[in-house]
Design an enzyme around this catalytic site. Structure first.
Site, PDB file in Angstrom:
ATOM      1  N   LYS A 192       0.820  -1.219   0.000  1.00  0.00           N
ATOM      2  CA  LYS A 192       0.000   0.000   0.000  1.00  0.00           C
ATOM      3  C   LYS A 192       0.852   1.267   0.000  1.00  0.00           C
ATOM      4  O   LYS A 192       0.344   2.354  -0.261  1.00  0.00           O
ATOM      5  CB  LYS A 192      -0.982   0.000   1.176  1.00  0.00           C
ATOM      6  N   ASP A 193       2.151   1.141   0.284  1.00  0.00           N
ATOM      7  CA  ASP A 193       3.046   2.298   0.243  1.00  0.00           C
ATOM      8  C   ASP A 193       3.684   2.514  -1.123  1.00  0.00           C
ATOM      9  O   ASP A 193       4.337   3.536  -1.343  1.00  0.00           O
ATOM     10  CB  ASP A 193       4.162   2.152   1.288  1.00  0.00           C
TER      11      ASP A 193
ATOM     12  N   ARG B 245      -7.875   8.394   2.562  1.00  0.00           N
ATOM     13  CA  ARG B 245      -8.934   7.407   2.306  1.00  0.00           C
ATOM     14  C   ARG B 245      -9.775   7.195   3.560  1.00  0.00           C
ATOM     15  O   ARG B 245     -11.016   7.270   3.526  1.00  0.00           O
ATOM     16  CB  ARG B 245      -8.314   6.071   1.863  1.00  0.00           C
ATOM     17  N   ARG B 246      -9.097   6.918   4.678  1.00  0.00           N
ATOM     18  CA  ARG B 246      -9.829   6.687   5.927  1.00  0.00           C
ATOM     19  C   ARG B 246     -10.623   7.916   6.332  1.00  0.00           C
ATOM     20  O   ARG B 246     -11.782   7.814   6.756  1.00  0.00           O
ATOM     21  CB  ARG B 246      -8.847   6.286   7.037  1.00  0.00           C
TER      22      ARG B 246
ATOM     23  N   ARG C  51       0.419  11.028  12.345  1.00  0.00           N
ATOM     24  CA  ARG C  51       1.468  10.274  11.674  1.00  0.00           C
ATOM     25  C   ARG C  51       2.460   9.720  12.682  1.00  0.00           C
ATOM     26  O   ARG C  51       2.437  10.039  13.856  1.00  0.00           O
ATOM     27  CB  ARG C  51       2.173  11.152  10.635  1.00  0.00           C
TER      28      ARG C  51
ATOM     29  N   ARG D 276       1.885   6.251  17.395  1.00  0.00           N
ATOM     30  CA  ARG D 276       0.455   6.583  17.321  1.00  0.00           C
ATOM     31  C   ARG D 276      -0.295   6.054  18.546  1.00  0.00           C
ATOM     32  O   ARG D 276      -1.198   6.716  19.063  1.00  0.00           O
ATOM     33  CB  ARG D 276      -0.153   6.021  16.039  1.00  0.00           C
TER      34      ARG D 276
ATOM     35  N   CYS E 257      -1.611   9.223  -3.052  1.00  0.00           N
ATOM     36  CA  CYS E 257      -2.076   9.422  -1.673  1.00  0.00           C
ATOM     37  C   CYS E 257      -2.939  10.677  -1.559  1.00  0.00           C
ATOM     38  O   CYS E 257      -3.542  10.929  -0.528  1.00  0.00           O
ATOM     39  CB  CYS E 257      -0.892   9.522  -0.728  1.00  0.00           C
TER      40      CYS E 257
END
Length: 314
Positions: free
Chosen positions: A89-90, A137-138, A155, A161, A248
Site C-alpha cells: 500500500k506504500d 482514504r480513511r 502520523r 500513534r 495518496c
C-alpha cells in the site's frame, strides 16, 4: 562470492518496527527456499526515508507515498541493495523503469482497525468525536458515514500513534490490522472495521519485494516467495489505481479477493470531505477480472468526474 549472486544478499527496508518485521519475514522465507544460504548470507539494511523524517507534515502535501520508498529505490538502482521490502500500500502506482515488484507475499488480513480507550466501536462515538489518521482514504470514508467527526492528522510509526492516543485528547485512531498483527500486538485492536464500511487501501495487508528489473539472478530467488493469488488480486487493485491516476492525494480504495474460483472486487472513490461516494462491488470470473476493473474505472471517471476534477485541482 556465491556461484550465482553476491553474498551477503542485502535487503533494504525502512527502519520502523513494522518494516523491519516485514523484512525479517522476507529473509526467513529466502532462507527456507534457498537452503544453501545461511543467516549471515542475508543482511537487512535499515534506511531512514524522507517519509519517516517529516512526521509533522501532511503526507499528501509533501510528496506522497513515494517518500517512503525514494531513498530505498535510489540505493537499489545504484546496486547498494539487492532487493527492498515494502508494504504494497506504500508503493506508488508506477515504479521507476529500472525496478520491478518481483514477488508479493501471501496477504495478511486487509481490514482497518479502530483503537480506542473510550469507545467500543465507531458507532459508539459521540457527536464531534476526534479521530486520528494520516490516511486521506480513511478520513473521507469516516466523514462519509459521520460528517460530524473531527479528523486530525496522526502520523508516526505504530507505537508512536498508540502513545499519542494515550497522551492526547483523542477518541480513537485507525490503523491497519495487518501491521498490528505483524508486530505482535493485535490485542490493542478495539474493533476491526468491516470492509463493507471501510474498503481497504490498494495493496493493504500485502508485502512486496522489489528488485532491479535486469537482476535475473536475484529475481529467481525472490520469485519463490510469490503468492500467485495475492499477486493477482493486488495487481488488479494497482491497475485500478494507475488507471484512475491514483496517489495518496486521492481518496480511492480497491480490494480484490478470491471468492471460490471467482474474484470479488470492491472499489470506491470518495470526495475528500466525504460528501459524495461512488461504490462498486461485484463478483466476476477470474478470466474477466482485468476487463471488469477497466469497466469500473470508466464508470468512476464518468460518475465521479466532479470528484476527480476537484482532487486534481486541489
Amino acid at each position: 562470492m556465491h556461484s550465482n549472486y553476491n553474498i551477503p544478499i542485502k535487503i533494504g527496508t525502512r527502519a520502523s518496527e513494522l518494516a523491519i518485521a516485514q523484512a525479517n519475514q522476507v529473509k526467513k522465507l529466502i532462507l527456507e527456499f534457498n537452503q544453501s544460504l545461511t543467516d549471515k548470507d542475508v543482511k537487512i539494511i535499515k534506511i531512514n526515508t524522507s517519509g519517516d523524517k517529516f512526521l509533522n507534515e501532511n503526507l499528501s502535501l509533501i510528496g506522497g507515498k513515494g517518500l517512503f520508498t525514494k531513498e530505498i529505490d535510489e540505493m537499489l538502482m545504484k546496486d547498494k541493495l539487492d532487493l527492498a521490502v515494502h508494504s504494497m500500500k506504500d508503493l506508488p502506482a508506477k515504479l521507476p523503469d529500472q525496478l520491478t515488484v518481483s514477488a508479493i507475499l501471501e496477504r495478511e488480513e486487509a481490514t482497518d482497525a479502530f483503537i480506542s480507550h473510550k469507545y467500543m466501536n465507531l458507532f459508539h462515538l459521540p457527536q464531534k468525536a476526534i479521530i486520528g489518521t494520516s490516511s486521506i482514504r480513511r478520513k473521507a470514508i469516516l466523514l462519509h458515514h459521520r460528517p460530524d467527526l473531527k479528523i486530525v492528522n496522526f502520523r508516526g510509526n505504530i507505537n508512536t500513534r498508540l502513545r499519542k492516543l494515550k497522551e492526547e485528547n483523542i477518541d480513537g485512531i485507525i490503523l491497519a490490522t495487518a501491521g498490528l498483527k505483524r508486530i505482535g500486538i493485535p490485542s490493542v485492536i478495539t474493533k476491526k472495521i468491516s470492509t463493507e464500511i471501510m474498503t481497504p487501501a490498494i495493496g493493504q495487508g500485502a508485502i512486496g519485494v522489489v528488485s532491479k528489473t535486469n537482476n535475473s539472478k536475484i529475481k529467481t530467488i525472490i520469485k519463490k516467495l510469490n503468492h500467485e493469488k495475492t499477486e493477482f488480486c493486488v495487481n488488479l487493485e494497482r491497475r485500478f489505481m494507475a488507471k484512475l491516476d491514483g496517489s495518496c492525494k486521492t481518496p480511492i480504495a480497491c480490494f480484490a479477493k478470491f471468492f471460490g474460483e471467482d474474484i470479488q472486487i470492491k472499489a470506491c472513490i470518495i470526495h475528500p470531505d466525504g460528501s459524495k461516494k461512488i461504490d462498486n462491488n461485484i463478483i466476476v470470473a477470474k478470466k474477466n477480472a482485468v476487463a471488469e476493473i477497466d469497466k469500473i474505472v470508466n464508470i468512476f471517471k464518468n460518475e465521479g468526474a466532479d470528484i476527480i476534477k476537484f482532487i486534481k485541482n486541489g
